[in-house]
Design an enzyme around this catalytic site. Structure first.
Site, PDB file in Angstrom:
ATOM      1  N   CYS A 133       8.718  16.677  -5.375  1.00 53.21           N
ATOM      2  CA  CYS A 133       9.094  15.272  -5.463  1.00 53.21           C
ATOM      3  C   CYS A 133       7.975  14.440  -6.063  1.00 53.21           C
ATOM      4  CB  CYS A 133       9.560  14.726  -4.130  1.00 53.21           C
ATOM      5  SG  CYS A 133       8.652  15.262  -2.713  1.00 53.21           S
ATOM      6  N   GLU A 138       4.443  15.842  -6.527  1.00 51.22           N
ATOM      7  CA  GLU A 138       3.216  16.591  -6.706  1.00 51.22           C
ATOM      8  C   GLU A 138       2.891  16.723  -8.182  1.00 51.22           C
ATOM      9  OE1 GLU A 138       5.651  17.330  -4.623  1.00 51.22           O
ATOM     10  OE2 GLU A 138       4.938  18.308  -2.814  1.00 51.22           O
TER      11      GLU A 138
END
Lengths: 86, 902, 314
Positions: B508, B510
């Protein structure tokens, strides 16, 4: 015979599937789960000539390959290179 | 004539004489309606809504069978054979109306357990599971589960369906198969082996205390891949047949040869290519099987149009089973095949699609040139792709599935950013991806715009318009910030400016490194971006920062469980510096010990369960002849430290500073007494409401009401108040200094990952009241830089000012959630103003911002009547999820978040 | 030492998107010479430190009694259920509002703060980074012109920094004050609530003469800014064709061609209650969308660009 044992059965989830011919959603269990007159046997291990000695859980022996081993009857066999109609 | 036309006529006439009128009068201000998604999409998504998450045993059966048939083989080759056989034997299902095909398993929202990773769960429950399977089916009335409650989650057993992990349904008749397979792995699953060696660490009991108190959530073995960007280059460039040939060439050239000074790596190359050949054969067979199924369906299909569609599918599947794709549709299908192949080889989430619109642009461009595709046809395919990605489920242990993921698998698709040449990377295809996401709203793939000043305004406007749909995407990431982070953190591995431009989101939020590779297609060379590193979201897992502060105040003992988590520090905390000192001592110890355990977990995984598909796809594995396990990837310093509850922690520190140390209104003992007694209120567990706006007094409330008021009214992060913001800066300084001292199993330094995903719910649940006035059990503040709900009193610009009080490019990410009322962004001007607010944050160097543009009222309605809101989506941590499929604590938290409504 | 002028501000809202071009920061002044019967911000009438009692967010039903000793004047009382109320006879004259520090729920809330010119300008400088190319600051209220000395000093700083400046005003001020402030403005909404002086006086407490004259003077002066008239449209008060026709005439005479009709809403009702006042428009005054549309057509037919509600081209 049940819908899910039919050649025209398309899996959806743990409770239902779809009939490729009628496009209807069909249940796996209970009312409405029995196959229709157009039933054609699908490819499942339990319909294979090389599958035998199934126990009460449907677990039997597969002798279709070099090494004999256990298998389970409801396993899909559409892609099995050694499937033979029983 | 409509009113707007008339208004513009009037203004235009006046404009000629009156220079003060600075409006642009050449366009209307009502936005064009968003076209409906294609009928094909509508039909299929309506089936999707009825689907239950289902696990079945076909893939585990074949994996298990072939794995044990190859006992004694080299691990990567054994893995490739087992997994290749599993793919080659799983039943291919194609549903009428599909153009894009393939699924994880034979089912629509299918998944399967990985006993070779984690068998203990099933073995421990074998008897109970078998008993459940033997039990007679329930009465007919109970047979069907309640539709709408929990969406597709199977939260409890019914009829012939057994609920696993409160999420998946498993057919009763398959339970014995699951139990039988699990027993093979009783002593050799990744979990068991890592457990054995972790326990040999003298300090292991401390790690156990972290986990038992939920101070730290999750183990790395449970979900060892993901939070990374996939790379589709190899098959898109070569096709599977050519890859197999290349493996043969390499085997002929180097099998049995070591390089000079070889430790192990030189000899490993030969085995690598043997393994790659095996897995590529499996992938190819998998594609061919879908082709065969399509042919078989076509044979019995009476409807000529559907028959033709099956035949077309067969052509596509057989072609991509062997060759470089020859059309956009084939290329999209091939990337989807690769995607499924990777997500099926380990339990995983956050396998990001990457910058797909740039990767596939050459294929789309050729079809356009040839006149074989229209824009609308491409959009339809991309809409169908959304259903496919949304249907990807992950079976991991129960805690991971519900707790971290909220059921989402975060297949993030990034847009924009810069190309290898430093110019904007936006492609025409990316406009269509946004269009498909605007029309066809599904939770996945979530979209992320890599905002760069060079990104075309019209693209940004289009993405902002999409954002207004209320489905939570796209999220907005700061491209320059991401690049700076790449250059900073991967400097020692030789990160170049060109490669830095290839970064995007893995999982999501990183940030993950990438690189550009030359695709030869349509008579030209296009440098396409893709991932170039292993997981960038595995390491020291979610650590509850407020919980750690609680342990500082309780002298190391967890009051909830009585567990001694740390040795008592026995220090009198006389100043803020004392609090910081002890907090950092505890943090350092926690990191040291958690790191060792994590390193063992990931090391056992890479040795015993080496990833094979990922090792084929990731550059430069194939070039080097090394698996991802052997650092085949170009960049490897990807292991992180994950924090949760940053802002709750900072607010608690601010209250301690103000009430205890600066103004000395209360002693630390008085504060601790109030916290332990939950300020005299009932806990969230007692009231069942996890939102901060519900507090029920007990008889003791009077005693604590003053301290409670002072705690609630203490300065809060997000108000552009340096009193609090300076604490955030101090925290960042301390932690960024600690990180490089920690070395991953690759021997590379760690970094900070500041996303809570969904852990702020469970970790808040086990934390006592905190000094910021948060009551016991209440969810932590979401995000890492967004204010705690309803504590930002100075508006969104003050929030932005606080959020950017430190340089976000020091870390992998920083998370900002904003809730906006739909009325604030209505019309074209609303879109522009939404973009203005995004741009304002980006200009400040904010790394990420995402929006929930749904009114609290709608959400409250949806909580009451989930059935009426089956398709309502919200943005949770870094991803979009169906409202009805997320847990109540997170729902409460989303409702309570501040809403900007003018 | 010369005292820096101060302003009484009851709210500063950022990311305000319906009060002028682009994204804006709205500064709400307290104090208003008008007393409109339908006012949405009655807390802004009196230029003094004030508080509100928002019983909707009060946690009395969850057992909270934290304010029991908070008022030294004895204004806060609890009924038999434990629900607190305040005695406005006492509170209306209170200058100290000690009670607001006792509340953790935000139910007893201070609504006005005193800000120096630099306090406010510093906040605007912070927000300047966020407005984008079109946005800026909008002074509203209350009546900003009531604080013209302070406002002029703030505007002077804003113009030094090239900020876009806007106002929402009743236009009720002396011509001198009106013109002094407007020379530093780029954009203005001026309310014309009723064309009939008597009706205007009934509804707002003052006649419209001064307001109309100020508008005339402004247009005569060749002021280069953009002026949009505004009218809160209230059934039975100013929604007649007759009133609209007179306003059209006035606009034509003065070279004005933009008006924004705001459909009457009742969002301020709870504030009246929170301030201990009775709200007279609780059951009438509503406009139907059809009537709003008819009025809009009337203006459009006379070549005046008429916007309804938030549906504006800026």
């Amino acid at each position: 015979m049940k819908h899910y044992e039919c050649k025209h059965f398309l899996a959806l989830d743990c409770e239902k599937g779809m009939c490729a011919v009628s496009r209807m959603i069909v249940p796996l269990d209970g009312e409405g789960s029995d196959a229709c007159p157009n039933f054609e046997c699908g490819k499942l291990c339990k319909f294979c000539a090389k599958f035998h000695d199934a126990d009460s859980h449907g677990i039997g022996t597969c002798s279709g390959f070099e090494k004999e081993t256990w298998a389970y009857g409801d396993c899909g066999a559409f892609c099995c290179e050694n499937f033979e109609n029983a | 004539m409509d009113k707007q036309t008339k208004i513009f006529e009037i203004l235009e006439a006046r404009n000629r004489q009156d220079k003060s009128l600075d409006v642009s009068v050449d366009a209307g201000y009502t936005e064009e309606e968003i076209p409906a998604p294609s009928p094909r999409f509508e039909k299929l998504i309506n089936i999707y809504y009825q689907m239950k998450n289902t696990i079945d045993m076909e893939i585990p059966y074949w994996y298990n069978r072939v794995w044990w048939e190859n006992e004694g083989d080299v691990p990567e080759i054994r893995r490739a054979k087992a997994y290749g056989a599993a793919l080659a034997h799983t039943t291919p299902t194609i549903w009428p109306g599909e153009l894009l095909v393939m699924n994880k398993t034979k089912n629509w929202r299918g998944a399967f357990p990985f006993p070779w990773v984690d068998a203990s769960f099933f073995n421990a429950q074998a008897e109970a599971l078998l008993a459940e399977a033997e039990a007679p089916a329930l009465a007919e009335a109970d047979r069907m589960s309640v539709v709408g409650a929990g969406g597709g989650n199977v939260t409890e057993s019914y009829g012939n369906v057994v609920s696993i992990a409160q999420k998946f349904g498993l057919r009763k008749e398959e339970v014995p198969i699951l139990v039988k397979i699990s027993r093979y792995w009783d002593n050799c699953s990744i979990e068991v082996v890592t457990q054995k060696y972790s326990e040999a660490i003298p300090d292991y009991y401390k790690y156990k205390a972290y986990r038992d108190t939920v101070l730290v959530m999750f183990d790395s073995w449970a979900i060892p891949q993901g939070r990374e960007i996939i790379n589709y280059y190899m098959p898109l460039e070569y096709g599977f047949d050519r890859i197999i040939e290349m493996c043969d060439e390499k085997i002929a050239e180097i099998l049995g040869l070591a390089e000079n000074g070889d430790g192990l790596l030189g000899m490993s190359r030969g085995y690598y290519y043997m393994a790659m050949k095996e897995i590529t054969k499996g992938l190819s067979a998998w594609a061919d099987n879908y082709g065969k199924r399509a042919e078989s369906l076509a044979e019995c299909e009476p409807d000529p149009q559907q028959k033709k569609e099956y035949e077309d599918i067969a052509v596509v599947m057989h072609n991509i089973a062997h060759k470089q794709p020859s059309t956009f549709r084939e290329a999209l299908q091939l990337t989807f095949l690769c995607h499924l192949a990777v997500v099926n080889e380990d339990p995983q989430s956050g396998q990001s699609i990457g910058r797909l619109g740039q990767v596939l642009q050459p294929f789309y461009e050729k079809d356009l040139e040839d006149g074989t595709i229209t824009e609308e046809e491409a959009i339809e395919l991309l809409e169908l792709y959304r259903i496919k990605i949304t249907s990807i489920e992950c079976f991991a242990s129960s805690g991971v599935t519900g707790g971290v993921l909220s059921g989402n698998t975060f297949n993030n698709l990034s847009l924009g950013g810069l190309a290898r040449d430093g110019l904007t990377a936006v492609t025409p295809l990316e406009y269509l991806i946004v269009e498909a996401g605007t029309r066809a709203r599904t939770t996945q793939p979530t979209l992320s715009v890599l905002y760069d000043e060079k990104t075309p305004e019209e693209f940004l406007m289009k993405a902002a318009r999409c954002c207004k749909g209320g489905q939570g995407y796209p999220a907005w990431m700061n491209n320059q910030c991401g690049m700076n982070y790449m250059l900073r953190h991967y400097h020692d591995e030789g990160m170049t400016v060109e490669d830095a431009r290839a970064w995007c989101l893995g999982g999501c939020l990183e940030s993950s490194p990438g690189c550009f590779l030359p695709l030869h297609y349509n008579g030209k060379t296009t440098w396409i971006p893709g991932g170039a590193a292993p997981t960038a979201g595995t390491g020291i897992h979610f650590t509850g920062l407020p919980k750690l502060l609680e342990l500082v105040l309780t002298n190391g003992v967890d009051k909830r469980t009585g567990i001694k988590v740390f040795e008592p520090h026995n220090r009198e905390l006389k100043t803020m510096d004392d609090v910081w000192d002890v907090w950092m001592d505890y943090m350092t110890e926690l990191c040291d010990i958690s790191l060792k355990v994590n390193n063992i977990q990931m090391d056992i995984w890479r040795k015993n369960n080496p990833p094979v598909v990922a090792s084929l796809l990731k550059p430069d594995c194939f070039t080097k002849g090394q698996t991802l396990s052997n650092m085949g990837c170009r960049y490897n310093s990807t292991i992180n430290f994950e924090s949760c509850g940053t802002v709750t922690f900072i607010n608690a520190m601010a209250s301690l500073k103000k009430n205890v140390f600066d103004e000395k209104k209360y002693t630390l003992d008085e504060m601790m007494d109030a916290l332990e007694h939950n300020f005299g209120f009932k806990t969230a567990f007692e009231t069942g409401v996890f939102s901060p706006d519900r507090r029920e007094a007990t008889d003791e409330a009077v005693k604590y009401e003053k301290i409670f008021t002072d705690c609630v009214n203490a300065p809060k992060f997000g108000n552009a108040d340096p009193y609090v913001d300076d604490l955030m800066v101090h925290y960042e300084d301390l932690m960024t200094a600690l990180m490089p001292t920690l070395k991953s199993y690759y021997g590379k330094p760690l970094y900070m990952c500041q996303i809570s995903v969904s852990t702020h719910g469970p970790q808040g649940a086990i934390t006592l009241a905190s000094a910021d006035g948060r009551l016991a059990g209440v969810t932590y503040a979401d995000g890492s830089v967004s204010p705690a709900a309803n504590t930002d009193k100075n508006g969104i610009y003050a929030v932005f000012t606080s959020a950017t009080c430190y340089d976000h490019s020091r870390n992998q990410n920083a998370q900002m959630n904003v809730k906006i009322h739909p009325s604030a962004v209505a019309g074209i001007n609303g879109t522009r103003k939404l973009l203005d607010v995004i741009r304002a944050y980006m200009r400040k160097g904010g790394f990420h911002v995402q929006f929930n543009i749904t009114s609290s009222k709608t959400l409250r309605e949806a909580q009451k009547k989930p059935d009426d809101y089956r398709d309502l989506m919200v943005r949770v941590a870094g991803f979009t999820q169906y409202w009805c499929e997320i847990g109540k604590p997170i729902q409460d938290e989303v409702i309570y978040r501040t809403e900007y409504e003018m | 030492m010369s005292a820096e002028p101060t302003g009484m501000i009851f709210d500063i809202q950022s990311y305000s998107v319906h009060d002028g071009p682009g994204c804006r920061t709205n500064v709400f002044f307290t104090g208003c010479p008008l007393k409109c019967r339908w006012c949405a911000n009655p807390e802004s009438w009196r230029p003094k430190l004030q508080f509100m009692f928002a019983d909707r967010v009060c946690k009395w039903d969850q057992g909270c009694k934290a304010c029991r000793d908070a008022c030294p004047h004895g204004s806060i009382q609890f009924d038999e259920n434990g629900k607190p109320s305040v005695d406005w006879k006492i509170c209306n004259d209170c200058e100290t509002i000690e009670c607001t520090t006792s509340c953790a729920a935000g139910a007893l809330k201070q609504t006005v703060r005193i800000m120096t010119v630099s306090d406010l300008v510093n906040t605007l400088r912070r927000d300047y980074n966020n407005w984008g190319s079109d946005g800026g600051v909008t002074f509203t209220g209350g009546e900003p012109l009531l604080h013209h000395e302070y406002l002029d000093a703030v505007l002077k700083e804003c113009k030094k920094l090239s900020m876009h400046t806007a106002i929402e005003t009743s236009g009720y001020a002396t011509e001198e004050v009106f013109m002094k402030i407007f020379r530093r403005l780029d954009f203005a909404f001026v309310d014309v609530k009723n064309m009939d002086p008597e009706a205007h006086k009934w509804g707002t407490g003052v006649s419209n003469e001064r307001i109309l004259n100020n508008i005339r003077a402004l247009k005569r002066s060749g002021w280069p800014g953009r002026l949009v008239l505004r009218q809160p449209t209230i059934h039975g008060f100013n929604d007649s064709d007759e009133n609209a026709k007179r306003l059209i005439e006035f606009m034509n005479e003065n070279g004005l061609y933009e008006i924004n009709l705001l459909k009457f809403h009742r969002l301020g009702q709870t504030k009246w209650e929170q301030l201990g006042k009775e709200y007279e428009y609780s059951d009438h005054g509503d406009m139907t969308p059809e009537r709003m549309s008819e009025l809009q057509d009337l203006y459009l037919d006379n070549n005046i660009a008429c916007y309804v509600g938030d549906d504006t081209p800026f």
